[in-house]
Design a protein around this motif. Structure first.
Motif, PDB file in Angstrom:
ATOM      1  N   ASP A 148      16.815  43.261 -15.978  1.00  9.38           N
ATOM      2  CA  ASP A 148      16.581  44.022 -14.743  1.00  9.38           C
ATOM      3  C   ASP A 148      15.237  43.720 -14.104  1.00  9.38           C
ATOM      4  OD1 ASP A 148      18.937  46.067 -14.679  1.00  9.38           O
ATOM      5  OD2 ASP A 148      18.236  46.062 -16.741  1.00  9.38           O
ATOM      6  N   ASP A 149      14.268  43.311 -14.922  1.00 13.72           N
ATOM      7  CA  ASP A 149      12.939  43.048 -14.380  1.00 13.72           C
ATOM      8  C   ASP A 149      12.216  42.095 -15.322  1.00 13.72           C
ATOM      9  OD1 ASP A 149      10.784  43.128 -12.696  1.00 13.72           O
ATOM     10  OD2 ASP A 149      10.280  45.231 -13.026  1.00 13.72           O
ATOM     11  N   PHE A 150      11.235  41.379 -14.765  1.00 11.52           N
ATOM     12  CA  PHE A 150      10.442  40.407 -15.524  1.00 11.52           C
ATOM     13  C   PHE A 150       8.978  40.678 -15.203  1.00 11.52           C
ATOM     14  CE2 PHE A 150       8.396  36.538 -16.696  1.00 11.52           C
ATOM     15  CZ  PHE A 150       9.210  35.852 -17.594  1.00 11.52           C
ATOM     16  N   LYS A 194      10.779  33.393 -34.263  1.00 12.01           N
ATOM     17  CA  LYS A 194      11.933  32.818 -34.954  1.00 12.01           C
ATOM     18  C   LYS A 194      12.660  31.769 -34.115  1.00 12.01           C
ATOM     19  CE  LYS A 194      13.018  36.909 -37.740  1.00 12.01           C
ATOM     20  NZ  LYS A 194      14.072  37.918 -38.059  1.00 12.01           N
ATOM     21  N   GLY A 195      12.277  31.595 -32.856  1.00 12.91           N
ATOM     22  CA  GLY A 195      13.008  30.683 -31.984  1.00 12.91           C
ATOM     23  C   GLY A 195      14.307  31.301 -31.490  1.00 12.91           C
ATOM     24  N   ASN A 196      15.067  30.521 -30.705  1.00  9.51           N
ATOM     25  CA  ASN A 196      16.367  30.966 -30.182  1.00  9.51           C
ATOM     26  C   ASN A 196      16.270  32.320 -29.476  1.00  9.51           C
ATOM     27  OD1 ASN A 196      17.675  28.678 -31.314  1.00  9.51           O
ATOM     28  ND2 ASN A 196      17.775  29.723 -33.292  1.00  9.51           N
ATOM     29  N   PHE A 197      15.241  32.493 -28.653  1.00  7.40           N
ATOM     30  CA  PHE A 197      15.041  33.796 -28.013  1.00  7.40           C
ATOM     31  C   PHE A 197      16.214  34.173 -27.118  1.00  7.40           C
ATOM     32  CE2 PHE A 197      13.763  36.255 -24.287  1.00  7.40           C
ATOM     33  CZ  PHE A 197      13.355  37.413 -24.913  1.00  7.40           C
ATOM     34  N   ALA A 249       4.035  36.418 -21.533  1.00  2.87           N
ATOM     35  CA  ALA A 249       2.680  35.914 -21.314  1.00  2.87           C
ATOM     36  C   ALA A 249       2.710  34.650 -20.462  1.00  2.87           C
ATOM     37  CB  ALA A 249       2.007  35.627 -22.649  1.00  2.87           C
ATOM     38  N   GLU A 250       3.905  34.094 -20.234  1.00  9.08           N
ATOM     39  CA  GLU A 250       4.046  32.858 -19.468  1.00  9.08           C
ATOM     40  C   GLU A 250       4.750  33.120 -18.143  1.00  9.08           C
ATOM     41  OE1 GLU A 250       5.856  29.718 -21.624  1.00  9.08           O
ATOM     42  OE2 GLU A 250       4.596  29.963 -23.401  1.00  9.08           O
ATOM     43  N   ASP A 251       4.118  32.700 -17.064  1.00 13.00           N
ATOM     44  CA  ASP A 251       4.729  32.830 -15.748  1.00 13.00           C
ATOM     45  C   ASP A 251       5.497  31.552 -15.459  1.00 13.00           C
ATOM     46  OD1 ASP A 251       5.489  33.717 -13.318  1.00 13.00           O
ATOM     47  OD2 ASP A 251       3.539  33.504 -12.346  1.00 13.00           O
ATOM     48  N   ASN A 252       6.598  31.389 -16.214  1.00 15.99           N
ATOM     49  CA  ASN A 252       7.409  30.183 -16.150  1.00 15.99           C
ATOM     50  C   ASN A 252       8.639  30.457 -15.286  1.00 15.99           C
ATOM     51  OD1 ASN A 252       9.649  28.385 -16.969  1.00 15.99           O
ATOM     52  ND2 ASN A 252       8.131  27.518 -18.369  1.00 15.99           N
ATOM     53  N   VAL A 253       8.744  29.770 -14.157  1.00 16.66           N
ATOM     54  CA  VAL A 253       9.825  30.031 -13.209  1.00 16.66           C
ATOM     55  C   VAL A 253      11.188  29.786 -13.850  1.00 16.66           C
ATOM     56  CG1 VAL A 253      10.889  29.328 -11.028  1.00 16.66           C
ATOM     57  CG2 VAL A 253       8.404  29.526 -11.203  1.00 16.66           C
ATOM     58  N   VAL A 283      14.036  32.694 -14.095  1.00 14.03           N
ATOM     59  CA  VAL A 283      15.367  32.577 -13.494  1.00 14.03           C
ATOM     60  C   VAL A 283      16.448  32.679 -14.568  1.00 14.03           C
ATOM     61  CG1 VAL A 283      16.940  31.009 -12.287  1.00 14.03           C
ATOM     62  CG2 VAL A 283      14.560  31.224 -11.522  1.00 14.03           C
ATOM     63  N   LYS A 284      16.238  32.010 -15.689  1.00 15.01           N
ATOM     64  CA  LYS A 284      17.215  32.038 -16.780  1.00 15.01           C
ATOM     65  C   LYS A 284      17.410  33.454 -17.304  1.00 15.01           C
ATOM     66  CE  LYS A 284      18.342  29.654 -21.120  1.00 15.01           C
ATOM     67  NZ  LYS A 284      17.886  28.632 -22.082  1.00 15.01           N
ATOM     68  N   SER A 285      16.307  34.207 -17.407  1.00 14.08           N
ATOM     69  CA  SER A 285      16.370  35.586 -17.894  1.00 14.08           C
ATOM     70  C   SER A 285      17.181  36.466 -16.964  1.00 14.08           C
ATOM     71  CB  SER A 285      14.953  36.157 -18.044  1.00 14.08           C
ATOM     72  OG  SER A 285      14.194  35.402 -18.967  1.00 14.08           O
ATOM     73  N   PHE A 286      16.977  36.304 -15.659  1.00 13.67           N
ATOM     74  CA  PHE A 286      17.761  37.084 -14.693  1.00 13.67           C
ATOM     75  C   PHE A 286      19.223  36.675 -14.728  1.00 13.67           C
ATOM     76  CE2 PHE A 286      13.620  38.044 -12.591  1.00 13.67           C
ATOM     77  CZ  PHE A 286      13.747  39.422 -12.571  1.00 13.67           C
TER      78      PHE A 286
END
Length: 231
Positions: free
Chosen positions: A100-102, A58-61, A84-88, A92-95
């Motif tokens: 708590d973990d990626f 749906k986008g806007n994750f 599925a993506e090892d995107n730095v 960083v944005k997720s943290f």
């Protein structure tokens, strides 16, 4: 007792893969609908850990992730992102958002279960009955707020709003997300009400060395800097 885990993935076929991978130490519930998950968590948080796949049909994750992190009690519920993506940049944005973990796919069954168990142990520790930020102490069990030792006599709604902000300082909380967390299932007509509660809260905590900042059209956040008051 088995730990309660929620697994969210918009791809239902991945539910079966996770079901086969996680150990019998965990009792998992599966979701693929964002709105249903947010609604469920706003009413009941009998969960130790949430595992989310970042596939965004749906986008806007990150908007969805922010809404989820606002509605849960981050002192008691852990959040792990599976990607599925090892995107730095995304990592960083997720943290920054507060996960708590990626975990990057592919991941072995042994590693996945070890990391799940590690986070479950962290969040199954008894949570503190008090939160202290600056000169503020929040007594969670009694729902009381003290600034420099003085009871600020907050209403239940004012306390919940302040507790939400204190648990996630500097994070922007939309008005809708606050309303949904305060009045799950009955948010209709509460927009003006929440404005009144926030206004009253500001007045009561004006000696707090953090301040509530409003961003027009977006929401509110708790920030360290206090506004300059002209006299």
């Amino acid at each position: 007792m088995r730990a309660n885990i929620i697994y969210f993935d918009e791809k239902i076929e991945n539910h079966i893969k996770i079901q086969k991978a996680i150990s019998d130490k965990f009792k998992a519930t599966y979701y693929n609908d964002r709105d249903l998950l947010i609604k469920t968590l706003s009413k009941n948080q009998n969960v130790d850990l949430i595992l989310i796949d970042d596939y965004a049909e749906k986008g806007n994750f990150f908007e969805f992730l922010n809404d989820l992190l606002i509605v849960i009690d981050k002192l008691q519920v852990g959040v792990i992102l599976l990607s599925a993506e090892d995107n730095v940049e995304n990592r960083v944005k997720s943290f920054d958002y507060g996960i708590d973990d990626f975990i990057t796919r592919p991941v072995s069954t042994a590693e996945l279960n070890a990391r799940l168990e590690n986070k479950v142990k962290k969040y199954r520790k008894p949570s503190a009955l008090e939160l202290k930020v600056g000169n503020l102490i929040l007594n969670i069990s009694d729902q009381k707020a003290y600034i420099d030792g003085e009871d600020k006599l907050l209403t239940p709604i004012e306390f919940k709003v302040l507790l939400t902000l204190v648990r996630s300082p500097n994070r922007l909380h939309s008005k809708d997300s606050l309303i949904n967390s305060l009045w799950p299932g009955g948010a209709y007509g509460k927009s003006k009400s929440i404005d009144t509660h926030i206004c009253n809260l500001r007045k009561k905590i004006n000696t707090f060395n953090f301040s509530i900042k409003a961003t027009k059209g977006r929401g509110i956040s708790l920030i360290k800097e206090r506004p300059v008051i002209s006299v």
